[in-house]
Design an enzyme around this catalytic site. Structure first.
Site, PDB file in Angstrom:
ATOM      1  N   HIS A 141       0.687  -0.996   0.160  1.00  0.00           N
ATOM      2  CA  HIS A 141       0.008  -0.176  -0.053  1.00  0.00           C
ATOM      3  C   HIS A 141       0.691   1.257   0.054  1.00  0.00           C
ATOM      4  O   HIS A 141       0.420   2.323  -0.613  1.00  0.00           O
ATOM      5  CB  HIS A 141      -0.937   0.078   1.241  1.00  0.00           C
ATOM      6  CG  HIS A 141      -2.260   0.704   0.940  1.00  0.00           C
ATOM      7  ND1 HIS A 141      -2.435   2.017   0.425  1.00  0.00           N
ATOM      8  CD2 HIS A 141      -3.654   0.455   1.396  1.00  0.00           C
ATOM      9  CE1 HIS A 141      -3.613   2.355   0.515  1.00  0.00           C
ATOM     10  NE2 HIS A 141      -4.255   1.442   0.774  1.00  0.00           N
ATOM     11  N   SER A 142       1.890   1.161   0.449  1.00  0.00           N
ATOM     12  CA  SER A 142       2.976   2.237   0.403  1.00  0.00           C
ATOM     13  C   SER A 142       3.239   2.632  -0.994  1.00  0.00           C
ATOM     14  O   SER A 142       3.696   3.737  -1.157  1.00  0.00           O
ATOM     15  CB  SER A 142       4.112   1.992   1.386  1.00  0.00           C
ATOM     16  OG  SER A 142       5.044   1.002   0.711  1.00  0.00           O
TER      17      SER A 142
END
Length: 511
Positions: A141-142
């Site tokens: 998700h980063s």
């Protein structure tokens, strides 16, 4: 070597990563094999994938941790990528169905990504029934949020079958390095984009404080007065089995409906497409928990990322925020449940739409602060939830896409499960279909596939309530086949009896 420093929200996804709560998202893409595909089509594709050494951002980025005053890590570009690690090949025992595919994807989604490498993996899956294969791609998700990642994957395909024959793998056709940092692209109604908008709103000015005070004052007045249907965070969200601590293994299930069917129902019921999605999810969750004798007396609530137009907007675009709605799981009747959800969503949207853009951003950050704090501290599952489940509905492409001559049939998002949020439901439309992806904790939510099946049953219940003529026609269509089978059995009783299997002595156990 160019570097890109992670913003605070993306840094939080890194620092809150754990074995039990890996912070990656995924996408399951199902394809139909080309009609002229050779028997070794998948083997050829796998070989070509592993030999393709051209990379584009964000797929060539890996983390470099800072050891200075700024603790936020940075992205650096890395072209020395081990494709034997990132690209894998799996096969289901033929003929593989949705259940078997879901079990495999659940196992793949359970494994954390190696954050010392570019944080993504791709698994080619063959052995599906119906001349199909699948591709499951997961990314941290980063690096990119799930819906934006799905859109990036879809942009690596073509609407023309012939043009798609020579397309490179998705990692060779990414986006420019500054694409995510820029604000030119429209944000999608997802929880990640709502959080991103909230963090950016921290730089807002104090002139929005009066509007904020009025907004939260309205919420406080609502405590103890359920008359207008507006949900109060925490107060109206009961403790449930969906909101405890989670463990590392995941389950994954899928469901699909035609958009025409959902829109017809929405029109007949006097609501929106999103109201229908919430209502069938609420009906499915009610039955799912009722069977386990774990349905709270108070209705479950849903956190819903939405795109709305602020009160002071002159047409320059929408803002991403999120609302909390009831799911009506305390209501037996499908029609009454739908109307309760419709009223709740309408009041919540009217509440946030009454705010100017600046106040809306700060309202979002204050409303999301408990969620962000839960991520950073890991206290989720020990406290009363702000809402019980996240349900996202995101629009997708409306034209068929192709890759290497294979038609993309469906896209199913796989999302993050965290402490306090053991189930996530995300759906995305594609060429006239709505595709639901259910991600759940393997321990907290056993038999997740039933939730997908019950969603279909909940849709049928709503149709019976609001479209009785259409429901009657569906029954009538199945009647001739039943009468024909009955007449055949009456004419040849001995032959039918010979084909009838003997009782096995034990009832088959439900999956």
């Amino acid at each position: 070597m160019s570097t890109i420093r992670l913003n605070p929200l993306d840094t939080a996804w890194i620092f809150t990563e754990s074995r039990a709560t890996p912070n990656h998202v995924g996408g399951l893409l199902q394809f139909r094999l080309p009609e002229d595909a050779p028997r070794d089509f998948m083997r050829q594709m796998m070989a070509e994938f592993r030999n393709h050494r051209s990379f584009a951002p964000p797929w060539n980025r890996r983390l470099k941790y800072a050891f200075n005053k700024n603790p936020a890590p940075v992205w650096i570009e890395d072209d020395d990528i081990d494709l034997e690690y990132h690209v894998r090949h799996a096969a289901l025992p033929w003929p593989g169905g949705e259940r078997e595919l879901g079990e495999l994807v659940g196992r793949l989604q359970s494994t954390p990504l190696d954050l010392m490498r570019p944080p993504w993996e791709c698994t080619l899956i063959e052995g599906l029934e119906g001349n199909r294969f699948a591709m499951f791609i997961k990314m941290h998700h980063s690096l990119i949020d799930g819906i934006s990642g799905m859109k990036l994957l879809q942009r690596s395909m073509s609407t023309d079958r012939k043009r798609s024959l020579d397309l490179p793998p998705f990692w060779a056709s990414g986006s420019p390095p500054a694409a995510r940092a820029g604000r030119e692209q429209a944000l999608m109604p997802t929880m990640a984009h709502a959080a991103e908008a909230a963090v950016e709103a921290l730089s807002g000015q104090a002139r929005s404080l009066p509007q904020l005070a009025m907004a939260f004052g309205k919420i406080l007045k609502r405590v103890g007065d359920p008359g207008d249907g507006m949900v109060v965070p925490f107060v109206d969200s009961p403790l449930s089995v969906l909101n405890g601590r989670v463990r590392e293994k995941r389950r994954f299930a899928t469901q699909q409906f035609t958009m025409e069917r959902l829109r017809t129902l929405a029109t007949a019921a006097g609501g929106t497409l999103n109201d229908v999605v919430l209502a069938i999810c609420g009906g499915a969750l009610r039955r799912f928990l009722l069977e386990r004798d774990e349905l709270p007396e108070q209705s479950l609530t849903a956190g819903i990322p939405v795109s709305v137009r602020p009160a002071d907007d002159e047409g320059t675009g929408n803002a991403i925020t999120f609302i909390i709605s009831t799911l009506g799981t305390d209501i037996t009747g499908a029609a009454e449940r739908f109307q309760a959800i419709r009223r709740s969503v309408r009041h919540a949207k009217e509440h946030v739409q009454s705010l100017p853009r600046q106040a809306m951003g700060q309202y979002t950050v204050l409303l999301m602060a408990p969620t962000i704090i839960t991520l950073l501290t890991g206290v989720g599952g020990h406290t009363r939830p702000m809402f019980n489940i996240t349900i996202s509905n995101v629009p997708g492409p409306d034209k068929p896409l192709y890759f290497r001559g294979a038609e993309l049939l469906a896209t199913y998002p796989a999302s993050i499960v965290t402490h306090g949020q053991a189930v996530n439901i995300t759906c995305q439309s594609y060429t006239g279909k709505m595709n639901f992806g259910y991600t759940g904790c393997h321990t907290s939510v056993p038999r997740l596939q039933r939730l997908a099946v019950y969603t279909a049953d909940a849709l049928a219940e709503l149709e019976a309530a609001f479209l009785p003529q259409a429901a009657a026609k569906a029954v009538a269509r199945s009647a001739p086949a039943s009468r024909k089978a009955a007449a055949k059995a009456k004419a040849n009783p001995a032959k039918v009896a010979a084909r009838r299997p003997k009782a096995a002595g034990k009832t088959a156990k439900a999956a």
